[in-house]
Write a protein that holds these residues in place. Structure first.
Motif, PDB file in Angstrom:
ATOM      1  N   PHE A  74       0.686  -7.419   1.629  1.00  0.00           N
ATOM      2  CA  PHE A  74       0.738  -6.568   0.363  1.00  0.00           C
ATOM      3  C   PHE A  74       1.174  -5.334   0.370  1.00  0.00           C
ATOM      4  O   PHE A  74       0.640  -4.757   1.450  1.00  0.00           O
ATOM      5  CB  PHE A  74      -0.548  -6.844  -0.459  1.00  0.00           C
ATOM      6  N   LEU A  75       1.744  -4.877  -0.368  1.00  0.00           N
ATOM      7  CA  LEU A  75       2.021  -3.323  -0.618  1.00  0.00           C
ATOM      8  C   LEU A  75       1.540  -3.103  -1.996  1.00  0.00           C
ATOM      9  O   LEU A  75       1.821  -3.470  -3.026  1.00  0.00           O
ATOM     10  CB  LEU A  75       3.424  -3.058  -0.551  1.00  0.00           C
ATOM     11  N   LEU A  76       0.836  -1.826  -2.174  1.00  0.00           N
ATOM     12  CA  LEU A  76      -0.062  -1.467  -3.125  1.00  0.00           C
ATOM     13  C   LEU A  76       0.458  -0.067  -3.557  1.00  0.00           C
ATOM     14  O   LEU A  76       0.409   0.683  -2.460  1.00  0.00           O
ATOM     15  CB  LEU A  76      -1.520  -1.621  -3.244  1.00  0.00           C
ATOM     16  N   GLU A  77       0.933   0.377  -4.785  1.00  0.00           N
ATOM     17  CA  GLU A  77       1.141   1.635  -5.074  1.00  0.00           C
ATOM     18  C   GLU A  77      -0.101   1.889  -5.889  1.00  0.00           C
ATOM     19  O   GLU A  77      -0.626   1.639  -6.958  1.00  0.00           O
ATOM     20  CB  GLU A  77       2.195   1.899  -5.882  1.00  0.00           C
ATOM     21  N   MET A  78      -0.939   3.033  -5.487  1.00  0.00           N
ATOM     22  CA  MET A  78      -2.369   3.590  -5.948  1.00  0.00           C
ATOM     23  C   MET A  78      -2.346   4.830  -6.272  1.00  0.00           C
ATOM     24  O   MET A  78      -1.840   5.468  -5.632  1.00  0.00           O
ATOM     25  CB  MET A  78      -3.337   2.657  -5.257  1.00  0.00           C
ATOM     26  N   GLU A  79      -3.189   5.033  -7.432  1.00  0.00           N
ATOM     27  CA  GLU A  79      -3.635   6.661  -7.485  1.00  0.00           C
ATOM     28  C   GLU A  79      -4.432   7.120  -6.300  1.00  0.00           C
ATOM     29  O   GLU A  79      -5.250   6.505  -5.722  1.00  0.00           O
ATOM     30  CB  GLU A  79      -4.517   6.727  -8.882  1.00  0.00           C
ATOM     31  N   ASP A  80      -4.165   8.624  -6.399  1.00  0.00           N
ATOM     32  CA  ASP A  80      -5.220   9.408  -5.030  1.00  0.00           C
ATOM     33  C   ASP A  80      -6.468   9.444  -5.879  1.00  0.00           C
ATOM     34  O   ASP A  80      -6.499  10.504  -6.544  1.00  0.00           O
ATOM     35  CB  ASP A  80      -4.343  10.473  -4.822  1.00  0.00           C
ATOM     36  N   ARG A  81      -7.402   8.603  -5.766  1.00  0.00           N
ATOM     37  CA  ARG A  81      -8.699   8.714  -6.325  1.00  0.00           C
ATOM     38  C   ARG A  81      -9.624   8.376  -5.317  1.00  0.00           C
ATOM     39  O   ARG A  81      -9.559   7.221  -4.780  1.00  0.00           O
ATOM     40  CB  ARG A  81      -8.743   7.802  -7.677  1.00  0.00           C
TER      41      ARG A  81
END
Length: 149
Positions: A74-81
């Motif tokens: 999988f590839l996820l785009e996620m917030e830097d949190r």
């Protein structure tokens, strides 16, 4: 209401899909199995244009009904949190899969890319629920299945 940037996944019968989408899947299979070497060859073999292939290639994938023992990336785009990676890993672990690889990029403009390779174990045959639950985590902008082996 659906959050902007979040794609919903649907499980659709093959007979309900437009022919061009089925042809894109077949072209992708030809490329994956090395039966052809170029996108042009794959597109020609299944009777579509290269532009049709490129238009849909990231939007449709073949679904394996029996995923046990398979590896899924999988590839996820996620917030830097802070803690978001931990939330994702906890959610994945809840489905009893084996995490094979994890790679997170350095965040740029508040977003990071995360690639995960997971081995589906005997208890899980349908990854649809897992994908949906990971996508539902606050801070996940996009999730894409890259490969199934």
């Amino acid at each position: 209401m659906e959050e902007m940037g979040k794609d919903k996944l649907y499980l659709v019968s093959e007979r309900a899909l437009p022919e061009v989408l089925l042809q894109v899947v077949e072209a992708k299979k030809l490329l994956e199995t090395k039966k052809v070497m170029t996108v042009g060859e794959a597109a020609e073999a299944v009777g579509i244009s290269r532009s049709s292939f490129y238009k849909y290639k990231d939007e449709i994938n073949y679904f394996h009904e029996d995923a046990r023992g398979k590896t899924i990336s999988f590839l996820l785009e996620m917030e830097d949190r802070q803690g978001l990676l931990s939330e994702v890993l906890k959610e994945v672990a809840r489905y009893g899969v084996n995490i094979l690889t994890i790679h997170q990029s350095i965040p740029v403009n508040g977003l990071a890319s995360l690639s995960l390779s997971l081995q589906i174990l005997n208890g899980l045959t349908d990854v649809t629920d897992m994908v949906a639950s990971v996508e539902a985590i606050d801070g996940i902008r996009r999730m894409k299945i890259l490969a199934r082996e």
